[in-house]
Each structure stands twice: as structure tokens, then as C-alpha cells.
Design an enzyme around this catalytic site. Structure first.
Site, PDB file in Angstrom:
ATOM      1  N   LYS A  12       0.789  -0.765   0.189  1.00  0.00           N
ATOM      2  CA  LYS A  12      -0.271   0.045   0.096  1.00  0.00           C
ATOM      3  C   LYS A  12       0.717   1.222  -0.378  1.00  0.00           C
ATOM      4  O   LYS A  12       2.101   1.796   1.377  1.00  0.00           O
ATOM      5  CB  LYS A  12      -0.986  -0.703   1.506  1.00  0.00           C
ATOM      6  CG  LYS A  12      -2.299   1.099   0.833  1.00  0.00           C
ATOM      7  CD  LYS A  12      -3.301   0.458   0.324  1.00  0.00           C
ATOM      8  CE  LYS A  12      -4.104   0.532  -0.288  1.00  0.00           C
ATOM      9  NZ  LYS A  12      -5.835   0.535  -0.877  1.00  0.00           N
ATOM     10  N   THR A  57      -3.953  -4.842   0.578  1.00  0.00           N
ATOM     11  CA  THR A  57      -2.557  -3.575   0.645  1.00  0.00           C
ATOM     12  C   THR A  57      -3.789  -2.872   1.478  1.00  0.00           C
ATOM     13  O   THR A  57      -3.685  -2.074   2.304  1.00  0.00           O
ATOM     14  CB  THR A  57      -2.538  -3.132  -0.310  1.00  0.00           C
ATOM     15  OG1 THR A  57      -4.215  -3.061  -0.855  1.00  0.00           O
ATOM     16  CG2 THR A  57      -1.532  -4.109  -1.969  1.00  0.00           C
ATOM     17  N   ARG A 183      31.281  31.844  -6.431  1.00  0.00           N
ATOM     18  CA  ARG A 183      30.064  31.910  -7.374  1.00  0.00           C
ATOM     19  C   ARG A 183      29.093  31.904  -5.525  1.00  0.00           C
ATOM     20  O   ARG A 183      29.284  31.356  -4.872  1.00  0.00           O
ATOM     21  CB  ARG A 183      30.168  30.801  -8.285  1.00  0.00           C
ATOM     22  CG  ARG A 183      30.574  29.275  -7.278  1.00  0.00           C
ATOM     23  CD  ARG A 183      30.250  27.858  -8.232  1.00  0.00           C
ATOM     24  NE  ARG A 183      30.633  26.844  -7.775  1.00  0.00           N
ATOM     25  CZ  ARG A 183      30.554  25.884  -7.949  1.00  0.00           C
ATOM     26  NH1 ARG A 183      29.861  25.619  -9.259  1.00  0.00           N
ATOM     27  NH2 ARG A 183      30.749  24.322  -7.649  1.00  0.00           N
ATOM     28  N   GLN A 230      30.592  18.052  -6.050  1.00  0.00           N
ATOM     29  CA  GLN A 230      31.376  16.687  -5.229  1.00  0.00           C
ATOM     30  C   GLN A 230      32.022  16.691  -4.428  1.00  0.00           C
ATOM     31  O   GLN A 230      31.505  16.045  -3.445  1.00  0.00           O
ATOM     32  CB  GLN A 230      31.943  15.648  -6.867  1.00  0.00           C
ATOM     33  CG  GLN A 230      31.219  15.290  -8.075  1.00  0.00           C
ATOM     34  CD  GLN A 230      31.436  16.527  -9.133  1.00  0.00           C
ATOM     35  OE1 GLN A 230      31.535  18.157  -8.388  1.00  0.00           O
ATOM     36  NE2 GLN A 230      30.563  16.636 -10.177  1.00  0.00           N
ATOM     37  N   HIS A 258      21.841  26.447 -10.139  1.00  0.00           N
ATOM     38  CA  HIS A 258      22.905  27.008 -10.778  1.00  0.00           C
ATOM     39  C   HIS A 258      22.001  28.707 -10.565  1.00  0.00           C
ATOM     40  O   HIS A 258      21.100  29.209  -9.911  1.00  0.00           O
ATOM     41  CB  HIS A 258      22.489  27.360 -11.427  1.00  0.00           C
ATOM     42  CG  HIS A 258      23.356  25.770 -12.438  1.00  0.00           C
ATOM     43  ND1 HIS A 258      24.206  24.845 -12.164  1.00  0.00           N
ATOM     44  CD2 HIS A 258      22.676  24.939 -12.700  1.00  0.00           C
ATOM     45  CE1 HIS A 258      24.938  24.089 -12.431  1.00  0.00           C
ATOM     46  NE2 HIS A 258      23.790  23.732 -12.453  1.00  0.00           N
TER      47      HIS A 258
END
Length: 303
Positions: A12, A57, A183, A230, A258
Site C-alpha cells: 500500500k 493492501t 560563485r 562533489q 545554479h
């Protein structure tokens, strides 16, 4: 050619559960979305339509509500463990249960009252949906008694307005991106972390663990001078594993939200990294796992 039945499960999905605890005049709210999936000796129902081994379910849904009343809902991991063990231990044909839970946070509504009398401060029974992240958990339980707990969060939006750069990347004839030494780095964190099995007589404190893992993830994001998303991902996972002995693996999904500097020269203005266009798509998607080198192998799918 012989056709055979492959891996299968049923359950479910997205059972909506709200549990109100009335502590005198003070109410406490738990808002959950619970999904269950069972697998095991299910060949007959697929091959011949024999439903003998099938726990409906709808019954799985009813169990969620009944357990909320019978056992209450404290930490979502504990609630998921109760459900998963029940499905396996009560049904001989069920060899594995998967229970995932999402917790949606609510905040009390502050209501000022003249004179600071009754009703001042937070309303005891009025709530507003929180802008916080969603807490998650995933529990697997096997017929051999093995229980695996994965906690997590999603929709945690974080941003560093500096201390991030991106340069020295590979380039080819299609590269237009320019290196940058400063940035905005923003992401919407989805994180999951696998708990080591609790030792004999040692109860897991999932609430404390969640708060601390979240804190370390956020602090690692804020405190890392980022040369790439990363690198930041690894720093976040590494910090959690170094700080929390109960965690053996962290998996992170970090979309790169971004922020592009807007060219204001057509208007005779400069833009010293102050005005940005926040682009929602397309976006870079950074995914990775950080784990202890002695972490036990996961016996289940994380999906």
C-alpha cells in the site's frame, strides 16, 4: 525458451496518517505518509491467481492506523520497525517487509494575547505547516530476524553566497562555461544514512541521531570551502561518519541550484556578484555514497 517470475513485491503506497496526542490542553501532532511493500512466497498468486498467501493492501493500510492507535507514534523509525516485524511475523508467506515513512513537520502558531494571560504565546492546538525539510525513514525486515534501518531527509535547501569556486574542469569543443573563483553554491539536500544494528540491550535513539546528523550535514556544507559540489558532498558524508558511531553509510543527492550573475552592462551598471538569476532547470545533479570501509554489506535495495 522458459518464462519465469522475477523479483516482485506488493503493498500500500502513501497511506496518509495524522496522529493527535492530547496532553491535557496541549496537543502534539504527527503527520506521516507511510508506504508498505511485502515479498516472499508469492508465486501462486502471479501464476495461477491463488490469493491464499496475499495479505490485502487494504489490510496493510488498516494496520498502519491500528498501530498508530495501539502503539502511538514517537520516532518514525520505531513505528516502521513495528509494522515491518508485524507483517513478517504474522504472515508465513511474507519473508520480507519494506516500510518507508515520511514525516511532515508542523509549527505551533504564535498568537499574542493582551496582558500575557491565558492564550499568550504559542497556541496549544493551532499549527502551521513548517517550511522545514521532510524527515524520512526506510525499514527492511527479513524472516531471519534481520532489521535494517535507513533514516533520512529531503527538501533541505541550503546556500552559500561565497566560498565556492569551480575551475580546472575538462573542456572540449562544446564547452562554454567559464571558470569562476567566486560563485553562489545552493542545493536541495536529499540525504539517507544507514544505521548499524543496535547492540544487545542497546536501544537506538533515532530522534537524537536525526538531529545530530542533520546538524553535521548543515555545518559541513556551511564550513567547507567548495572547489566542487562533489567535494562538498564527500565532506558532508565524511563529517557524519566521523561524528556518529551508529551510522555506517551516507548517501546524498545534491542538485546544483545554479545562480548566474546578471549582465547589467546594457544599463550602464556593473555587477560585482550581487544580482543573480536563480535558474530552476536544467541543473547539475550530483549523487554519491560515503561509507566506512568496514561497513556491513547492505542486503536490500535503497529504492
Amino acid at each position: 525458451m522458459r518464462v519465469v517470475l522475477g523479483p516482485n513485491r506488493y503493498g500500500k503506497a502513501e497511506v496518509r496518517l495524522v496522529r493527535v496526542v492530547r496532553d491535557g490542553g496541549v496537543h502534539h501532532l504527527k503527520d506521516l505518509t507511510v508506504s508498505t511493500a511485502l515479498s516472499g512466497d508469492m508465486e501462486a498468486v502471479h501464476l495461477t491467481g491463488d490469493n491464499t498467501a496475499v495479505l490485502p493492501t487494504d489490510t496493510q493500510k488498516n494496520t498502519v492506523y491500528a498501530f498508530a492507535r495501539k502503539h502511538g507514534v514517537a520516532e518514525i523509525e520505531d513505528f516502521a520497525i513495528l509494522l515491518a516485524r508485524h507483517y513478517v511475523e504474522s504472515q508465513p508467506a511474507v519473508h520480507h517487509a519494506r516500510v518507508s515513512v515520511e514525516e511532515h513537520f508542523w509549527d505551533r502558531i504564535p498568537v499574542p494575547s493582551a496582558g500575557g494571560g491565558p492564550g499568550a504565546g504559542d497556541r496549544r492546538h493551532s499549527f502551521v505547516r513548517s517550511g522545514r525539510e521532510t524527515r524520512t525513514c526506510l525499514v527492511h525486515h527479513d524472516a531471519d530476524g534481520t532489521t535494517t534501518v535507513v533514516s533520512g531527509l529531503k527538501d533541505l535547501v541550503v546556500l552559500n553566497s561565497t566560498d565556492s569556486e569551480f575551475s580546472g574542469f575538462a573542456e572540449d569543443e562544446y564547452t562554454t562555461l567559464r571558470p569562476t573563483a567566486d560563485r553562489v553554491l545552493a542545493t536541495e539536500v536529499s540525504a539517507r544514512w544507514r544505521h548499524l544494528p543496535a547492540g544487545p540491550g542497546k536501544a537506538a535513539s533515532y530522534g537524537e541521531s536525526y538531529d545530530e546528523v542533520r546538524r553535521h550535514l548543515v555545518e559541513a556544507f556551511a564550513g567547507t570551502y567548495s572547489l566542487s559540489l562533489q567535494q562538498t558532498l564527500y565532506a558532508m558524508g565524511e563529517r557524519v561518519l566521523n561524528a556518529r558511531d551508529e551510522i555506517c553509510e551516507v548517501r546524498l543527492v545534491l542538485p546544483n541550484k545554479h545562480h548566474f550573475t546578471v549582465d547589467l552592462t546594457p544599463f550602464g551598471m556593473d555587477n560585482p556578484n550581487e544580482v543573480f538569476h536563480a535558474a530552476d532547470r536544467p541543473y547539475g545533479l550530483i549523487e554519491g555514497a560515503v561509507l566506512r570501509d568496514d561497513a556491513p554489506e547492505a542486503r536490500f535495495s535503497w529504492e
